[in-house]
Design an enzyme around this catalytic site. Structure first.
Site, PDB file in Angstrom:
ATOM      1  N   ASN A   7       1.057  -0.839  -0.127  1.00 35.01           N
ATOM      2  CA  ASN A   7       0.114   0.680  -0.390  1.00 35.01           C
ATOM      3  C   ASN A   7       0.981   1.219   0.041  1.00 35.01           C
ATOM      4  OD1 ASN A   7      -1.939   1.823   0.407  1.00 35.01           O
ATOM      5  ND2 ASN A   7      -2.630   1.135   2.443  1.00 35.01           N
ATOM      6  N   ARG A  91      -2.253  -2.041  -3.486  1.00 38.66           N
ATOM      7  CA  ARG A  91      -3.743  -1.203  -3.015  1.00 38.66           C
ATOM      8  C   ARG A  91      -3.566  -0.418  -4.012  1.00 38.66           C
ATOM      9  NH1 ARG A  91      -5.155   3.317   0.866  1.00 38.66           N
ATOM     10  NH2 ARG A  91      -7.309   3.210   0.430  1.00 38.66           N
ATOM     11  N   HIS A 180     -13.131   2.939   0.258  1.00 38.98           N
ATOM     12  CA  HIS A 180     -13.505   1.760   0.885  1.00 38.98           C
ATOM     13  C   HIS A 180     -14.381   0.120   0.662  1.00 38.98           C
ATOM     14  CE1 HIS A 180     -13.694   5.087   4.668  1.00 38.98           C
ATOM     15  NE2 HIS A 180     -11.951   4.423   4.380  1.00 38.98           N
ATOM     16  N   ARG A 241     -12.613  15.194   8.540  1.00 40.97           N
ATOM     17  CA  ARG A 241     -13.364  15.902   6.986  1.00 40.97           C
ATOM     18  C   ARG A 241     -15.269  15.892   7.624  1.00 40.97           C
ATOM     19  NH1 ARG A 241     -11.349  10.519   3.646  1.00 40.97           N
ATOM     20  NH2 ARG A 241      -9.690  10.198   4.829  1.00 40.97           N
ATOM     21  N   GLU A 385      -7.920  -5.865   4.340  1.00 43.20           N
ATOM     22  CA  GLU A 385      -7.976  -5.681   3.678  1.00 43.20           C
ATOM     23  C   GLU A 385      -7.534  -5.870   2.831  1.00 43.20           C
ATOM     24  OE1 GLU A 385      -9.441  -0.781   2.914  1.00 43.20           O
ATOM     25  OE2 GLU A 385      -8.745  -1.417   5.165  1.00 43.20           O
TER      26      GLU A 385
END
Ligand code: ADP
Length: 408
Positions: A7, A91, A180, A241, A385
């Site tokens: 990643n 990823r 996601h 956020r 993941e």
């Protein structure tokens, strides 16, 4: 087969090495501060203390070389040589409309990922550096890419289109993509296994609540809708956020404050959410602690955060005409029993009844936190993941090998 999962970020790179016969993680770690002085490589092998190495790592190619050196290190390594790595999975955040599933990398795939740089300027260029760096170090090893957006490509137009002139969609692909996806995909499959029911019979609502957060409506195993949009800013309130807001706030703020468009963008992405409302932190642990000590701002931030999740759950119940299970995952979703309780406290109309003792259990296993009588189950499913990336990579490489042997 050993699969290395990468990643890559702009100045960091995380890795996990899987033995796919057992799906065990042989080693994992990360390189931080790539391109800066004193880069740090942290490396971990099961049951052994973490090894940290500080050196100068100027680019991703050097970072991968250092990782390979560590994986084959006489004392800290787990491989005899780098030829023991048979595949690499990456990823990639944005696959746009070009990718609805994971793929093996070739020239065309790289070209497509480059075309998507505009849609994910912070992520895709960094992922590409990771891919190039692996190519430079492991020339003949097949590489696959697994996209955060791919799982959501099954959304129908009513979910993915914005109600703006369609020319903007046609010319610039402005639409909801969702993120996601790897996590929503993984936890929905795990939930079906846990419930011992076929995924294709289920209506699931998955809540990935970490630093970034998103909900998804998963109808018969396919993403039907999700809260993040063209970018990961839309939807739930997150650590830093804002999530959903009236788009007119952007020009209004520009008018009223001495800020540039970039500064407003940065405000919405980095200085909003839990951090802005609590005035304390973007970390849910610290917000909950402050709330329990009586801080009113922390309480408001916590309640707003939970309320937004509850609203999305309600919306997705309506979208799917019901739900069989609600799933919590990721850092906050897996660990914060108080948040789960707050989200579910007024879902009794749905038939959700939280069992306080089950909710309080700390475990890394998939578990049910509702009572046995609860009509709708609420589950906590730890996400993984990296494992899904390793599995997709393994499957793609095996498929190609089978194709090659049958065509010989
Ligand atoms: P990312 O989106 O960066 O992958 P994670 O899914 O790892 O994030 O989630 C990280 C967040 O999880 C942290 O910012 C923290 O707020 C939250 N978290 C971790 N442990 C707990 C806990 N015990 N209680 C509440 N929140 C937690």
């Amino acid at each position: 087969m050993n699969v290395l999962v990468i990643n890559a970020g702009s100045s960091s790179l995380k890795y996990q090495l899987y033995d796919m016969t057992t799906e065990n993680v042989l080693a994992k770690g990360r390189v931080e501060r790539i391109g800066m002085e004193s880069s740090i490589l942290s490396h971990e092998v099961d049951h052994q203390p973490e090894v940290r190495e500080v050196s100068e790592i100027l680019d991703h190619t050097t970072a991968i070389k250092k990782v390979l050196d560590m994986l084959t290190h006489r004392d800290f390594g787990v491989l005899r040589s780098m030829h023991d790595i048979q595949a690499v999975g990456h990823r990639v955040v944005h696959g746009g409309e070009s990718f609805s599933e994971s793929v093996l990398i070739d020239q065309n795939v790289k070209l497509e990922i480059r075309k998507l740089f505009d849609l994910a300027p912070l992520h895709n260029p960094a992922h590409m550096m990771g891919i190039t760096a692996v190519e430079a170090n492991l020339q003949h090893v097949p590489q696959a890419v697994v996209f955060d957006t791919a799982f959501h490509q099954t959304m129908p137009p009513q979910s993915y289109l914005y109600a703006i002139p369609t020319v903007l969609y046609r010319k610039h692909q402005i639409r909801r993509y969702g993120f996601h996806g790897t996590s929503h995909d993984y936890v929905s499959k795990r939930a079906a296994e846990f419930l011992e029911r076929p995924l294709k019979d289920l209506k699931l609502i998955t809540c990935h609540i970490g630093n970034g957060a998103s909900c998804a409506a998963i109808l018969h195993g396919k993403s039907f809708d999700t809260s993040m949009g063209m970018t990961p800013l839309e939807g739930l309130m997150m650590g830093t956020r804002s999530g959903d807001l009236d788009p007119a706030i952007v020009p209004y703020t520009l008018n009223k404050e001495d800020l540039t468009l970039n500064e407003v963008n940065s405000m919405l992405n980095k200085h909003s959410g839990l951090l802005a409302i609590s005035g304390i932190s973007s970390d849910m642990r610290e917000v909950v602690e402050a709330m329990q000590e009586g801080n009113e701002h922390a309480k408001l931030a916590f309640e707003m955060y939970a309320y937004r999740i509850r609203k999305y759950i309600g919306a997705y119940v309506a979208a799917m005409d019901g739900t069989d299970a609600i799933i919590f995952t990721a850092g906050v979703g897996e660990n914060s029993d108080v948040l789960r309780k707050e989200v579910c406290k007024s879902l009794t109309y749905l038939g959700v009844h939280i069992d306080e003792a089950r909710n309080a259990v700390r475990s890394s296993d998939t578990r049910r936190i509702t009572t046995d009588e609860s009509k709708v189950s609420v589950l906590v499913v730890p996400t993984n993941e990296e494992l899904l990336i390793a599995r997709d990579t393994y499957r793609l490489v095996l498929e190609r090998q089978t194709k090659e042997t049958t065509s010989e």
